[in-house]
Design a protein around this motif. Structure first.
Motif, PDB file in Angstrom:
ATOM      1  N   ARG A 230       0.800  -1.223   0.000  1.00 20.49           N
ATOM      2  CA  ARG A 230       0.000   0.000   0.000  1.00 20.49           C
ATOM      3  C   ARG A 230       0.833   1.273   0.000  1.00 20.49           C
ATOM      4  O   ARG A 230       0.463   2.254  -0.644  1.00 20.49           O
ATOM      5  CB  ARG A 230      -0.927   0.011   1.222  1.00 20.49           C
ATOM      6  CG  ARG A 230      -2.009  -1.026   1.209  1.00 20.49           C
ATOM      7  CD  ARG A 230      -3.144  -0.620   2.133  1.00 20.49           C
ATOM      8  NE  ARG A 230      -2.658  -0.215   3.438  1.00 20.49           N
ATOM      9  CZ  ARG A 230      -2.731  -0.954   4.539  1.00 20.49           C
ATOM     10  NH1 ARG A 230      -3.237  -2.167   4.480  1.00 20.49           N
ATOM     11  NH2 ARG A 230      -2.293  -0.505   5.692  1.00 20.49           N
ATOM     12  N   GLU A 231       1.938   1.285   0.766  1.00 22.46           N
ATOM     13  CA  GLU A 231       2.703   2.517   0.916  1.00 22.46           C
ATOM     14  C   GLU A 231       4.198   2.218   0.825  1.00 22.46           C
ATOM     15  O   GLU A 231       4.675   1.244   1.409  1.00 22.46           O
ATOM     16  CB  GLU A 231       2.407   3.180   2.275  1.00 22.46           C
ATOM     17  CG  GLU A 231       0.937   3.519   2.487  1.00 22.46           C
ATOM     18  CD  GLU A 231       0.673   4.061   3.877  1.00 22.46           C
ATOM     19  OE1 GLU A 231       1.625   4.536   4.521  1.00 22.46           O
ATOM     20  OE2 GLU A 231      -0.502   3.992   4.317  1.00 22.46           O
TER      21      GLU A 231
ATOM     22  N   PHE B 282       0.604  -2.236  -9.338  1.00 24.68           N
ATOM     23  CA  PHE B 282       0.435  -1.268  -8.244  1.00 24.68           C
ATOM     24  C   PHE B 282      -1.037  -0.935  -7.964  1.00 24.68           C
ATOM     25  O   PHE B 282      -1.370   0.181  -7.569  1.00 24.68           O
ATOM     26  CB  PHE B 282       1.203   0.034  -8.541  1.00 24.68           C
ATOM     27  CG  PHE B 282       2.585  -0.175  -9.056  1.00 24.68           C
ATOM     28  CD1 PHE B 282       3.565  -0.740  -8.252  1.00 24.68           C
ATOM     29  CD2 PHE B 282       2.922   0.159 -10.359  1.00 24.68           C
ATOM     30  CE1 PHE B 282       4.851  -0.952  -8.725  1.00 24.68           C
ATOM     31  CE2 PHE B 282       4.197  -0.045 -10.848  1.00 24.68           C
ATOM     32  CZ  PHE B 282       5.162  -0.604 -10.036  1.00 24.68           C
TER      33      PHE B 282
ATOM     34  N   LEU C  77      -1.581   0.178  -4.414  1.00 28.38           N
ATOM     35  CA  LEU C  77      -0.737   1.284  -3.953  1.00 28.38           C
ATOM     36  C   LEU C  77      -1.569   2.522  -3.635  1.00 28.38           C
ATOM     37  O   LEU C  77      -2.437   2.924  -4.411  1.00 28.38           O
ATOM     38  CB  LEU C  77       0.291   1.636  -5.031  1.00 28.38           C
ATOM     39  CG  LEU C  77       1.307   2.726  -4.671  1.00 28.38           C
ATOM     40  CD1 LEU C  77       2.198   2.275  -3.522  1.00 28.38           C
ATOM     41  CD2 LEU C  77       2.143   3.097  -5.885  1.00 28.38           C
TER      42      LEU C  77
ATOM     43  N   LEU D  10       3.305   6.664  -2.719  1.00 27.98           N
ATOM     44  CA  LEU D  10       4.714   6.461  -3.040  1.00 27.98           C
ATOM     45  C   LEU D  10       5.407   7.805  -2.875  1.00 27.98           C
ATOM     46  O   LEU D  10       4.962   8.812  -3.446  1.00 27.98           O
ATOM     47  CB  LEU D  10       4.900   5.965  -4.477  1.00 27.98           C
ATOM     48  CG  LEU D  10       6.355   5.905  -4.977  1.00 27.98           C
ATOM     49  CD1 LEU D  10       7.146   4.846  -4.211  1.00 27.98           C
ATOM     50  CD2 LEU D  10       6.424   5.635  -6.466  1.00 27.98           C
TER      51      LEU D  10
END
Length: 307
Positions: free
Chosen positions: A185-186, A213, A216, A219
């Protein structure tokens, strides 16, 4: 000695191998208590005051300290066995589904206990990829993985890339691998990327077409130095907010203690093939990519007030 505990205020448990192997419980209001310390070398005081305790069918020598910390002594060959026994006991008594954090300072200390939920590794270039891959294969998918100061390439099939949150410092090799294979996720990267423009363009294109992703949410690349903002925007069709709207604001989610955390106005965004929007910040210090929960159509219909 201790058989059970009803201490609901415990937030997490940590096991660290800095100097000695230490088990610590962390409680609410930033309180903590070291409960067990494992030492390899016996000293005269320990020899005079040693007692015996049995755990998991094994007998260990201990010396109770005044601050309620238990000291256990071990020979090198029984290091893993003792660590495992203490882990099981501490997790049973204090854990109750609490986060269990492993803090390691060398790749010789990566005990493969399935109950570990967070991993923090700090090593100076000595780590072997095979040991990391074996470790992440053995433990559950991690809620958080922090890594500092080392270079290594990990196989793309590794469960490392499935961690929910990654925080990576000073590892250009891993930075690129994360942009290729991350499934969590991060991801927060500090000084962790080479050939910035091409890699970021490839990342954005894959996200846009839903090739990768999909889980995601965030980022952040700090220490990012773009060679050409125009190239990134043109090749990935980055869009700009109209001049007349109030620009949305974001802040760094993780500054690593080195960057300004003042609010930053968002002037650009990118749209995925299903319409979902991601806000983008690109400047001489960072690349921020924050996925939103609304589509471009919804954002426009709201007068750009969403976010």
């Amino acid at each position: 000695m201790l058989k059970s505990s009803n201490r609901r205020e415990i937030v997490k448990i940590t096991c660290s191998n800095k100097d000695d192997i230490t088990f610590q419980v962390e409680m609410e209001e930033n309180k903590s208590q070291v409960i067990v310390v494992c030492k390899e070398n016996k000293n005269e005081e320990a020899e005079r005051n040693n007692e015996k305790v049995q755990m998991n069918g094994k007998v260990f020598e201990i010396c109770r300290m005044e601050n309620m910390t238990f000291i256990l002594y071990y020979e090198e060959f029984e290091k893993y066995e003792i660590t495992e026994a203490i882990f099981e006991r501490v997790n049973t008594i204090f854990g109750r589904n609490k986060p269990f954090v492993l803090i390691s300072f060398d790749d010789q200390f990566l005990p493969k206990f399935h109950g570990i939920t967070e991993t923090r590794i700090s090593m100076c270039w000595s780590v072997k990829a095979s040991r990391l891959e074996e470790y992440f294969e053995a433990v559950a998918v991690q809620d958080l993985v922090e890594m500092k100061f080392w270079r290594v390439k990990i196989k793309k099939e590794s469960k490392f890339f499935h961690a929910k949150v990654l925080e990576i410092q000073d590892s250009s090799d891993l930075g690129l691998e994360i942009l290729l294979h991350f499934k969590g996720r991060e991801a927060y990267l500090l000084y962790s990327l080479q050939n910035e423009d091409s890699n970021v363009i490839n990342f954005l294109k894959r996200w846009k077409c839903k090739e990768a992703f999909q889980d995601l949410e965030i980022l952040e690349l700090l220490g990012f130095e773009a060679e050409s903002f125009d190239r990134i925007e043109q090749e990935t069709n980055v869009k700009r907010f109209p001049n007349q709207v109030n620009l949305p604001i974001t802040i760094l989610k993780n500054s690593f203690g080195r960057y300004n955390t003042d609010p930053t106005r968002i002037s650009t965004y990118i749209v995925r093939s299903d319409g979902i929007v991601a806000f983008i910040v690109i400047n001489n210090e960072m690349f921020l990519f924050h996925v939103q929960k609304f589509t471009e159509k919804q954002m426009i219909e709201s007068g750009y007030s969403m976010g």
